[in-house]
Design a protein around this motif. Structure first.
Motif, short mmCIF file in Angstrom:
data_model
loop_
_atom_site.label_atom_id
_atom_site.label_comp_id
_atom_site.label_asym_id
_atom_site.label_seq_id
_atom_site.Cartn_x
_atom_site.Cartn_y
_atom_site.Cartn_z
N PHE A 135 0.83 -1.22 0.00
CA PHE A 135 0.00 0.00 0.00
C PHE A 135 0.86 1.26 0.00
O PHE A 135 0.41 2.31 0.45
CB PHE A 135 -0.93 0.00 1.22
N CYS A 140 -2.13 -0.97 8.05
CA CYS A 140 -2.13 -2.03 7.04
C CYS A 140 -2.44 -3.38 7.66
O CYS A 140 -3.23 -4.16 7.12
CB CYS A 140 -0.78 -2.08 6.33
N PHE A 155 -11.35 2.21 1.24
CA PHE A 155 -10.82 0.85 1.13
C PHE A 155 -11.56 -0.09 2.08
O PHE A 155 -12.00 -1.17 1.68
CB PHE A 155 -9.31 0.85 1.45
N TYR A 198 -13.27 -3.34 0.46
CA TYR A 198 -12.38 -4.45 0.15
C TYR A 198 -12.91 -5.86 0.34
O TYR A 198 -12.70 -6.70 -0.51
CB TYR A 198 -11.01 -4.28 0.79
N ILE A 251 -11.63 -6.65 -3.66
CA ILE A 251 -10.27 -6.28 -3.26
C ILE A 251 -9.64 -5.40 -4.34
O ILE A 251 -9.06 -4.35 -4.06
CB ILE A 251 -9.42 -7.55 -3.02
N TYR A 281 -8.58 -1.42 -3.99
CA TYR A 281 -7.22 -0.94 -4.20
C TYR A 281 -7.20 0.19 -5.22
O TYR A 281 -6.60 1.24 -5.01
CB TYR A 281 -6.33 -2.10 -4.67
N LEU A 332 -6.19 4.11 -4.48
CA LEU A 332 -5.09 4.67 -5.25
C LEU A 332 -5.54 5.95 -5.97
O LEU A 332 -4.86 6.98 -5.93
CB LEU A 332 -4.63 3.63 -6.28
#
Ligand code: GTP
Ligand code: MG
Length: 680
Positions: free
Chosen positions: A570, A580, A629, A633, A660, A664, A668
């Motif tokens: 990440f 995380c 997230f 996720y 997932i 991500y 991002l």
């Protein structure tokens, strides 16, 4: 003792589950919209020496099933053969209910009709002549206001009477000479099978054959010799030459009978102008005002939960701090050793405590939610968003699994059983986990409490909006690329607004809260122990409770290594290794994200303290990315398991993988956009 089985059936939202609960003292889910019950549920009671098993069933409009929940109801009634069927009809909307009643009478079973909601009928100025109705249908009728327990005693005694009485068949619909002639001929042919005559009413079978009911035709075919079956086929085909559409003819004859009966028994006793429900309806489904009103209602729901709960949360927080102090004190006396002290005070107290402080918020949220559910507002929301959802190729009904999902994703996924179109059903099951469940709420709060301060409320609402938007977009993609096809228009009935029945609301709030508590005591507790264990040990072996005082030492633990590995994964998002690794354990259940942070930051269970630590490592943009997230996720393990149970392994896998990936990419994207705008 004799055992008796009773099935409660009726059109959706007529009060079947309320009657089931009244009869059996059960806790079947009740809500003011069609499609609450999607599974058969059994309860027991003893009546005059009879041991009675009562089955609550999903609502159906006819014996022809269109969705999985309807199939469950129909198959139970036709193939499991309850001794008595209790058919609940809606007195305020008799036409809608009687078609099913007539179909049940044709089945040739012992029937009791409960004429429910006579209070609603009265408020609309309608009176039903139930004695006449009883004569016309040749069945006992029990008038009732189930929600107040009125008519339940009568229903009990009627059940005993009907069980003891001999059954007599009465023909309720005449399909015209041509058809009746063929029906009689088919009955003669069916008689050749002893088994069919024993298990079914033959007239019912004959009519179902004419209606071209696939399942029934299969059964008949398998029980008859092939030449007799082809004789039946010939009769049917000959008849079809006379009627352009035989099935429609049969349905029309039934409807005609329904309307005839209604004309005779419904008496408008006074004129009603406009009811409060009508006014509320007008406003809440208004083209322009509707959506702002819905958003305000949801906003109020949150403000209410947060403001009322905060003193209670403080109290729980205090008790956990006190608990931690007591543990240290007991340890200082030498009663428990250092390791146990750490497990309790550094692992379980901050891990479970960090989640339990949210109990009041969540309980109040559930309370407000249950009230909304019982008032009839949820269907209005479905009605409101129907046009918007249609643009995304999704039916308006989609909002119901999503709103249910705000509580917990599991009932959301199960609610997809009510979808008639299989492609819609599968699409909605795949997007239902995107609905932001109550387990994700503590994560948003802990992450945002310090960073967003007074704007936290707005940020949380935005998370809910993002959640729905994501579901819409992903749904649109699935409907455009995989399950192509358009969705049919709005098909749900709007039930009248009702003042929620307090007992019902409390039962539901308690059920939901109890599940949350159980989770805290099981999954979250075990998750906390696991996180603690992986903190005090590392590749080099036992490290010891010192890790919680010394963060360099903590980084040498298993969790430290895991966290640092994920930190690389990440990297663009700039999340701290603790954040995380919290994501990793959040796989089990989203609450554990918060528990992990509570343990790893070593500041106890207080949300404010954890949030302060979080705020020191995150920028607002990376915090938003983190929240999105967490939203996206994975749902929890339990949700994945339910998805697998309802749709199979492949589906669960697909849901897991796309979520997932999506999470991500979104995180991002948020961080990148933040950098572009210079606020990263
Ligand atoms: N006013 C009034 N409301 C009732 C009565 N009986 C049930 N209700 C309400 O009607 C709504 C539907 O009740 P349920 O028992 O969930 O209906 P159901 O037939 O099981 O519905 P499905 O499971 O969706 O098919 C709830 O909001 C009940 O509180 C009644 O006699 N009078
Ligand atoms: Mg029900």
């Amino acid at each position: 003792v004799r055992r008796v089985r009773i099935g409660i059936i009726g059109t959706p939202n007529v009060g079947k589950s309320v009657i089931f609960n009244q009869l059996t003292g059960g806790k079947a889910w009740v809500g003011n919209w069609p499609g609450v019950t999607v599974e058969k549920k059994v309860g027991k009671l003893v009546l005059n020496g009879y041991e009675v098993e009562v089955f609550d069933l999903p609502g159906v409009h006819s014996l022809t099933p269109y969705s999985i929940d309807q199939l469950i109801a129909r198959n139970f009634i036709i193939f499991e053969k309850p001794d008595v069927i209790v058919d609940v009809v809606n007195a305020s909307n008799l036409e809608r209910s009687l078609y099913l009643t007539i179909s049940l009478i044709e089945m040739g079973v012992k029937l009791i009709v409960v004429l429910n909601m006579i209070d609603v009928a009265r408020s609309r100025g309608l009176e039903i002549d139930h004695e006449k109705l009883s004569k016309l249908l040749s069945t006992p009728i029990v008038p009732a206001i189930a929600i107040k327990g009125i008519g339940i005693q009568e229903l009990r005694s009627e059940i005993v009477k009907v069980v003891e009485r001999k059954y007599e068949y009465s023909r309720i619909v005449n399909y015209g000479d041509d058809v009746e002639d063929v029906i009689d001929k088919i009955i003669q042919l069916l008689k050749t099978s002893e088994e069919l005559s024993r298990t079914f009413n033959l007239r019912f079978l004959a009519i179902k054959i004419l209606e071209n009911d696939g399942q029934i035709v299969e059964i008949v075919k398998s029980k008859l010799s092939s030449n007799i079956f082809s004789e039946i086929e010939m009769l049917v085909n000959n008849l079809k030459l006379k009627f352009r559409d035989l099935e429609t003819h049969i349905i029309e004859c039934r409807w005609r009978r329904v309307l005839e009966i209604c004309r005779e028994v419904i008496k408008p006793v006074r004129k009603v102008s406009i009811t409060i429900s009508d006014i509320l309806d007008y406003v809440s489904t208004h083209k322009v005002l509707g959506i702002p009103i819905a958003l305000s209602v949801i906003y109020l729901l949150f403000t209410f939960s947060f403001s009322v709960s905060s003193p209670f949360s403080d109290l729980i927080d205090l008790s956990f701090s006190w608990l931690a102090d007591s543990i240290h004190y007991v340890a200082s006396l030498g009663i428990i050793n250092e390791v146990l002290e750490s497990l309790l005070a550094d692992g379980i107290v901050p891990g479970v405590g960090a989640i339990l402080v949210f109990l009041p918020v969540i309980a109040l949220f559930f309370l407000a939610f249950s009230i909304l559910e019982d008032s009839g507002y949820i269907v209005r929301i479905a009605f409101l968003v129907d046009k918007i959802f249609a643009k995304f190729k999704l039916p308006g009904r989609t909002i119901i699994p999503l709103i249910m999902g705000f509580g917990c994703n599991i009932p959301g996924i199960i609610a997809t059983r009510t979808f008639e179109d299989d492609r819609d059903r599968r699409t909605v099951a795949l997007i239902a986990p995107l609905s932001t469940c109550s387990a994700r709420l503590p994560v948003y709060i802990v992450i945002g409490l310090i960073l967003f301060g007074q704007y936290l409320g707005t940020v949380v609402i935005i998370m809910y909006i993002i959640s729905i938007l994501l579901a819409l977009v992903v749904g649109f993609l699935i409907k455009s690329l995989i399950y192509k096809g358009i969705s049919i228009g709005f098909t749900m009935e709007l039930p009248p607004y009702m003042i929620p029945y307090w007992k019902n609301v409390l039962v539901k709030t308690w059920e939901r809260t109890r599940r949350f508590l159980t989770k805290a005591g099981t999954v979250i507790l075990m998750g906390s122990v696991l996180v603690w264990l992986l903190s005090v040990t590392g590749p080099s072996g036992w490290i010891g409770p010192e890790v919680f005082e010394n963060s360099e030492l903590l980084e040498q633990s298993f969790i430290g290594h895991l966290g640092h590995f994920l930190e690389q994964v990440f990297k663009p998002m700039g999340w701290d290794w603790r954040l995380c690794s919290a994501l990793f354990f959040g796989f089990i259940a989203k609450e554990i994200v918060v528990s992990t942070l509570g343990i790893l930051y070593g500041v106890g269970e207080e949300p404010l303290a954890i949030s302060e630590m979080v705020a020191s490592t995150l920028t607002p943009v990376s915090a938003i990315a983190y929240m999105v997230f967490v939203l996206t996720y994975v749902p929890c393990l339990a949700t994945i398991a339910v998805l697998r149970g309802e749709y199979g392994f492949k589906y669960a896998g697909i849901a897991l993988a796309y979520e997932i990936l999506l999470a991500y990419v979104l995180a991002l994207l948020i961080v990148q956009v933040g950098q572009l705008l210079g606020v990263g």
